[in-house]
Design a protein around this motif. Structure first.
Motif, mmCIF file in Angstrom:
data_model
loop_
_atom_site.group_PDB
_atom_site.id
_atom_site.type_symbol
_atom_site.label_atom_id
_atom_site.label_comp_id
_atom_site.label_asym_id
_atom_site.label_seq_id
_atom_site.Cartn_x
_atom_site.Cartn_y
_atom_site.Cartn_z
ATOM 1 N N GLN A 89 0.855 -1.180 0.000
ATOM 2 C CA GLN A 89 0.000 0.000 0.000
ATOM 3 C C GLN A 89 0.892 1.231 0.000
ATOM 4 N N LYS A 90 0.650 2.102 -0.986
ATOM 5 C CA LYS A 90 1.427 3.330 -1.131
ATOM 6 C C LYS A 90 2.930 3.056 -1.161
ATOM 7 N N GLY A 91 3.274 1.979 -1.860
ATOM 8 C CA GLY A 91 4.681 1.663 -2.077
ATOM 9 C C GLY A 91 5.353 0.884 -0.968
ATOM 10 N N THR A 134 7.689 -7.508 -16.653
ATOM 11 C CA THR A 134 7.565 -7.159 -18.064
ATOM 12 C C THR A 134 6.507 -6.086 -18.225
ATOM 13 N N GLY A 135 6.605 -5.318 -19.300
ATOM 14 C CA GLY A 135 5.570 -4.349 -19.642
ATOM 15 C C GLY A 135 5.260 -3.383 -18.528
ATOM 16 N N TYR A 136 3.962 -3.291 -18.201
ATOM 17 C CA TYR A 136 3.456 -2.333 -17.211
ATOM 18 C C TYR A 136 4.181 -2.460 -15.881
ATOM 19 N N THR A 141 7.914 -1.383 -15.952
ATOM 20 C CA THR A 141 8.022 0.076 -16.010
ATOM 21 C C THR A 141 7.749 0.704 -14.656
ATOM 22 N N ASN A 142 6.676 0.274 -14.006
ATOM 23 C CA ASN A 142 6.301 0.870 -12.725
ATOM 24 C C ASN A 142 7.213 0.442 -11.585
ATOM 25 N N SER A 143 7.733 -0.776 -11.660
ATOM 26 C CA SER A 143 8.672 -1.226 -10.637
ATOM 27 C C SER A 143 9.907 -0.336 -10.609
ATOM 28 N N ILE A 144 10.356 0.052 -11.786
ATOM 29 C CA ILE A 144 11.525 0.930 -11.875
ATOM 30 C C ILE A 144 11.144 2.372 -11.552
ATOM 31 N N LYS A 145 10.039 2.819 -12.114
ATOM 32 C CA LYS A 145 9.617 4.214 -11.933
ATOM 33 C C LYS A 145 9.350 4.542 -10.472
ATOM 34 N N TYR A 146 8.665 3.628 -9.770
ATOM 35 C CA TYR A 146 8.287 3.887 -8.384
ATOM 36 C C TYR A 146 9.153 3.128 -7.374
ATOM 37 N N ASN A 147 10.190 2.458 -7.873
ATOM 38 C CA ASN A 147 11.200 1.813 -7.034
ATOM 39 C C ASN A 147 10.604 0.816 -6.036
ATOM 40 N N PHE A 148 9.957 -0.248 -6.574
ATOM 41 C CA PHE A 148 9.498 -1.338 -5.713
ATOM 42 C C PHE A 148 9.747 -2.666 -6.409
#
Length: 249
Positions: free
Chosen positions: A188-190, A224-226, A229-236
């Protein structure tokens, strides 16, 4: 109801797990097993639990029967089992999955539509093993309008209701017998919410002693994909494991 046509009755090259790290890259395709029930566990999990913590003729309980995986394994391994679920769709699927005959599969299956928090039709100290896979709060919702469905609850409320599940589990289980529960965590919230360990403590408070903590690896968590991208962008990091807790009464 048409009986299932089966060509394969057991897993290939099965070996009983010997460590606290379980990994099953192949889900398991023997008997009537499939992956069509969202979130169901690999049949390798209940097979290991049943073989290690019960014997033929024992009475097993799965109070979150869902896709019927545990019921099928119990029947195959000659354990009698009570399967409980609050969802009519799950009940129908369970009946379909256990609808087979095999000369070596003599376990009896009893299916009940009921609430895991109230198992009043099961006497005290009558179950030889609990082997179950509850929902993880509201991560996957299994129904739209079933009020008693725990998969509708937010984490705090879910944990509160799991106390009732734990108390009922303790009541029906025989002394010195085992209760195995697979649970996962969420974010929740990262930040991580260690929901599995909250459930572990709830069962301990109900009287259970913790025998094992097993880390079960998940195999559908590729970045992969979404999600990449989000794992890297939001660092989780993507959660790629669950915990199998084995308790003793």
């Amino acid at each position: 109801m048409v009986r299932n046509k089966i060509t394969k009755w057991e897993p290939d090259d099965f070996e009983l797990e010997m460590t606290t790290h379980w990994s099953f890259p192949k889900r398991g395709d023997w008997a009537t097993h499939d992956a069509k029930w969202r979130g169901n566990w690999s049949p390798y999990v209940p097979r290991n639990i049943l073989l290690r913590y019960s014997k033929e003729g024992d009475l097993v309980l799965d109070q979150f029967a869902g896709g019927g995986t545990t019921l099928v394994e119990a029947k195959l391994l000659n354990r009698n089992i009570i399967g409980v679920d609050i969802n009519d769709i799950a009940i129908s699927r369970c009946k379909e999955k256990i609808n087979f005959e095999h000369e070596c599969a003599n376990g009896k299956v009893y299916i009940h539509k009921a609430d895991a928090r109230n198992l009043d039709f099961i006497p005290n100290d009558s179950i030889d093993l609990i082997c179950t896979h509850p929902p993880y709060a509201d991560i996957i919702k299994y129904s739209e309008d079933i009020e008693e469905d725990l998969s509708h609850l937010k984490i705090k409320d879910f944990l509160g209701e799991m106390k009732k599940v734990a108390d009922e589990s303790y009541r029906v289980l025989k002394k010195d017998k085992f209760c195995a529960i697979l649970m996962g965590d969420t974010r929740q919230k990262g930040c991580m919410i260690p929901m599995s360990f909250d459930v572990m403590r709830i069962f301990e408070k109900s009287g259970f002693k913790l025998k094992e903590i097993i880390i079960k690896e998940q195999h559908n968590c590729k970045a992969t994909g979404y999600w990449k991208t989000n794992s890297i962008k939001y660092n989780f990091l993507l959660i790629a494991h669950e915990y199998l807790f084995v308790f003793k009464k």
